[in-house]
Enzyme design. Structure first.
Site, mmCIF file in Angstrom:
data_model
loop_
_atom_site.group_PDB
_atom_site.id
_atom_site.type_symbol
_atom_site.label_atom_id
_atom_site.label_comp_id
_atom_site.label_asym_id
_atom_site.label_seq_id
_atom_site.Cartn_x
_atom_site.Cartn_y
_atom_site.Cartn_z
ATOM 1 C CE LYS A 16 40.073 -56.362 98.228
ATOM 2 N NZ LYS A 16 39.011 -54.915 98.232
ATOM 3 N N GLY A 40 41.232 -51.553 92.424
ATOM 4 C CA GLY A 40 42.044 -50.545 92.610
ATOM 5 C C GLY A 40 42.726 -50.472 94.084
ATOM 6 C CG HIS A 41 44.097 -53.609 95.382
ATOM 7 N ND1 HIS A 41 43.270 -53.666 95.880
ATOM 8 C CD2 HIS A 41 44.331 -54.722 94.509
ATOM 9 C CE1 HIS A 41 42.600 -54.997 95.527
ATOM 10 N NE2 HIS A 41 43.349 -55.401 94.551
ATOM 11 C CD GLN A 223 36.388 -56.958 92.037
ATOM 12 O OE1 GLN A 223 36.662 -58.139 91.806
ATOM 13 N NE2 GLN A 223 37.601 -56.105 91.709
HETATM 14 P P1 GDP Z 1 41.598 -51.974 98.345
HETATM 15 O O1 GDP Z 1 40.838 -52.083 97.147
HETATM 16 O O2 GDP Z 1 40.914 -53.187 99.486
HETATM 17 O O3 GDP Z 1 42.852 -52.492 98.185
HETATM 18 O O4 GDP Z 1 41.554 -50.609 98.888
HETATM 19 P P2 GDP Z 1 41.859 -49.370 98.171
HETATM 20 O O5 GDP Z 1 43.268 -49.077 98.121
HETATM 21 O O6 GDP Z 1 40.784 -49.065 97.075
HETATM 22 O O7 GDP Z 1 41.069 -48.168 99.210
HETATM 23 C C1 GDP Z 1 41.762 -48.165 100.670
HETATM 24 C C2 GDP Z 1 42.348 -46.847 100.862
HETATM 25 O O8 GDP Z 1 42.377 -46.707 102.365
HETATM 26 C C3 GDP Z 1 43.625 -46.540 100.206
HETATM 27 O O9 GDP Z 1 43.854 -45.379 99.795
HETATM 28 C C4 GDP Z 1 44.693 -46.878 101.435
HETATM 29 O O10 GDP Z 1 45.888 -46.161 101.296
HETATM 30 C C5 GDP Z 1 44.006 -46.204 102.663
HETATM 31 N N1 GDP Z 1 44.098 -47.004 103.656
HETATM 32 C C6 GDP Z 1 44.185 -48.355 104.053
HETATM 33 N N2 GDP Z 1 44.479 -48.578 105.386
HETATM 34 C C7 GDP Z 1 44.268 -47.433 106.005
HETATM 35 C C8 GDP Z 1 43.980 -46.961 107.245
HETATM 36 O O11 GDP Z 1 44.146 -47.622 108.363
HETATM 37 N N3 GDP Z 1 43.916 -45.395 107.573
HETATM 38 C C9 GDP Z 1 43.859 -44.663 106.372
HETATM 39 N N4 GDP Z 1 43.568 -43.447 106.949
HETATM 40 N N5 GDP Z 1 43.883 -45.071 105.268
HETATM 41 C C10 GDP Z 1 43.888 -46.445 104.910
HETATM 42 P P1 IMO Z 2 38.647 -53.494 94.872
HETATM 43 O O1 IMO Z 2 39.253 -54.650 94.393
HETATM 44 C C1 IMO Z 2 34.793 -51.167 94.854
HETATM 45 C C2 IMO Z 2 31.905 -52.199 91.793
HETATM 46 C C3 IMO Z 2 31.526 -51.416 90.876
HETATM 47 C C4 IMO Z 2 30.105 -51.838 90.624
HETATM 48 C C5 IMO Z 2 30.044 -53.442 90.783
HETATM 49 C C6 IMO Z 2 30.190 -53.965 89.376
HETATM 50 O O2 IMO Z 2 39.495 -52.285 94.646
HETATM 51 O O3 IMO Z 2 38.123 -53.469 96.402
HETATM 52 P P2 IMO Z 2 32.438 -54.326 87.584
HETATM 53 O O4 IMO Z 2 33.138 -53.179 86.863
HETATM 54 O O5 IMO Z 2 33.121 -55.101 88.445
HETATM 55 O O6 IMO Z 2 31.447 -55.194 86.704
HETATM 56 O O7 IMO Z 2 31.467 -53.251 88.513
HETATM 57 O O8 IMO Z 2 31.259 -53.662 91.251
HETATM 58 N N1 IMO Z 2 33.317 -52.581 91.904
HETATM 59 C C7 IMO Z 2 34.020 -52.305 93.038
HETATM 60 N N2 IMO Z 2 33.896 -51.396 93.990
HETATM 61 N N3 IMO Z 2 36.170 -51.651 94.883
HETATM 62 C C8 IMO Z 2 36.442 -52.555 93.616
HETATM 63 O O9 IMO Z 2 37.591 -53.328 93.635
HETATM 64 C C9 IMO Z 2 35.495 -52.900 92.901
HETATM 65 N N4 IMO Z 2 35.400 -53.585 91.725
HETATM 66 C C10 IMO Z 2 34.122 -53.598 91.100
HETATM 67 O O10 IMO Z 2 31.462 -50.137 91.321
HETATM 68 O O11 IMO Z 2 29.128 -51.461 91.709
HETATM 69 MG MG MG Z 3 40.066 -50.579 95.736
#
Ligand code: GDP
Ligand code: IMO
Ligand code: MG
Length: 427
Positions: A16, A40-41, A223
């Protein structure tokens, strides 16, 4: 196209952050409307990696107003750590605005989250341990501490006294822990007041004014759909509304101001924490997805559970959120498989079921029914248009689009901002 909601279609970590960042300078504001530093993004810009937890992704876009909405729960220590970390790397964070009605994650709620999980043992949720659940529980129980409360010591103290009367009993008598001192909690929260004050405003009013002026606003979910407290795999969910409806309550804007709903979906599936996951792979394919996709949590570093694409989940996300466009991420991770299984329906109690069952027992018993799509071996990380993709990769995308309930407008072929194929513009 002023009001755009952006949500996760699966169990989180779909990418995201990258999707919001892609809209870049075409947007005027990004509002985070739910969750807290459980999110965590990761965003990669010109090879530089940024990990955001509490701050909306728009903070990295010059000129974009970054808004923490009323639906968010804020750990103030984490907020300022994150701001300082970005400032130290040369990112200007002066465009950050915080809702006066957002709730604050208190020290006792951080502790309660952790000890409750330990207490639950095998029935645990697998939370991030950041105090999110207890803070939302306080909000609903009407005993929460809000941002505006830390600007009035009398009000703050009265609220902390009230909360600790109950919380300390629970900590001491049930969990065999030490209780919290009122003064210590009040002093900690007050210590952030001066720095926070200039950022705080009536964010629903600000958003209304921006939308009236024709500005483009992205409502960014933390999430994802299946972690939504109402529409997810309850009780294995987070404690807020991560679906499109949550944008209205969590930002204070009416549904009539939302013009588009974008859902980010991975080309396979992952989940962190406990709970049902029909396509989960416990074999070497799961390990291969985890390694190639670098599937380790941005917040807790936990290995993510990995599995194949689940089309009923995507269709459910399309329906619950009213998705107009999908952003399909991490297609590059699937390079090298001879064939790629895609879950098209479930077998539940001997019956074929096409949609996500409403019952938790049924979903936990669901076995995936797979269709096998041809794989590809070419490196696709340099693809910038749909024609650059090998035939099998293009066919995979089209097959997913046909079974997922909305068009796929953007395809991610790598973590970098530029590693993207745009089929239809998002803004
Ligand atoms: P979010 O929580 O939805 O913002 O996603 P996260 O950042 O936790 O996890 C997504 C991971 O995938 C991050 O490490 C991004 O840098 C990576 N990512 C996003 N888009 C792509 C993609 O198209 N290809 C690859 N290989 N990595 C990607
Ligand atoms: P982003 O925004 C993935 C999961 C936790 C647990 C459940 C409840 O990066 O996509 P909490 O601490 O919210 O009460 O935990 O939700 N969880 C996530 N899993 N990505 C997240 O956020 C999450 N935020 C919470 O692992 O299963
Ligand atoms: Mg994340």
């Amino acid at each position: 196209m002023p009001g755009i909601v952006l949500v996760g279609a699966q169990w989180g970590d779909e990418g995201k952050g990258k999707a919001t960042d892609l809209m870049g300078n075409r947007i005027d504001a990004v509002v985070k409307f739910n969750g807290g530093n459980n999110a965590g993004h990761t965003i990669v810009i010109e090879g530089e990696k940024y990990a955001l937890h509490l701050l909306p992704s728009g903070i990295l876009t010059p000129g974009c107003t970054a808004i923490i909405g009323n639906g968010v729960v804020i750990d103030l220590g984490v907020l300022f750590e994150e701001i300082d970390g970005l400032e130290a790397r040369g990112v200007d964070t002066s465009n950050l605005v915080v809702s006066s009605s957002a709730h604050i994650v208190t020290p006792y709620n951080r502790t309660l989250d952790k000890v409750t999980e330990r207490f639950l043992g095998s029935r645990k949720i697998g939370t991030t341990g950041r105090g999110i659940g207890p803070t939302y529980a306080d909000k609903m129980a009407r005993t929460g501490i809000r941002v505006q409360d830390i600007f009035d010591e009398t009000v703050l103290r009265a609220k902390v006294v009230g909360a600790l009367e109950f919380k300390n009993q629970v900590l001491i008598k049930i969990y065999n822990r030490r209780g919290f001192e009122v003064d210590a909690v009040v002093d900690e929260l007050l210590s952030y007041a001066d720095r926070l004050r200039p950022m705080v405003t009536d964010t629903p009013l600000l958003l209304s004014q921006m939308l009236d002026a024709g500005k483009t606003v992205v409502f960014e979910a933390g999430q994802a759909t299946l972690l939504d407290v109402d529409h997810g795999t309850y009780p294995f969910v987070t404690s807020s509304n991560a679906t499109a409806g949550g944008a209205c309550t969590g930002a204070g804007v009416p549904p009539t101001r939302i013009d588009r709903v974008i859902a980010v979906v991975k080309a396979y599936a992952t989940r962190v924490g406990e709970g049902p996951f029909p396509t989960e792979l416990l074999d070497e394919d799961g390990e291969k997805l985890r390694q190639i996709g670098a599937e380790y949590g941005t917040t807790t570093g936990r290995p993510r559970r990995c599995g194949w694409y689940d089309a009923p989940v995507a269709r459910y996300a399309a329906r619950i959120n009213g998705v107009t466009d999908f952003v399909l991420t991490k297609l590059d991770v699937l390079t090298g498989w001879e064939q790629i299984p895609v879950c098209v329906a479930y077998e539940i109690d001997g019956e074929r079921v096409e949609e996500l069952p409403a019952g938790q027992r049924e979903f936990s018993a669901a076995k995936p029914i797979y269709e096998y799509l041809p794989g590809w071996t070419e490196d696709i990380s340099g693809a910038r248009s749909i024609e650059d993709l090998p035939d099998a990769a293009r066919a995979y995308v089209l097959a997913l689009e046909a079974m997922s309930g909305a068009r796929i407008s953007v395809i991610g072929v790598g973590p970098g901002r530029e590693q993207t194929v745009v089929v239809h513009d998002l803004v």
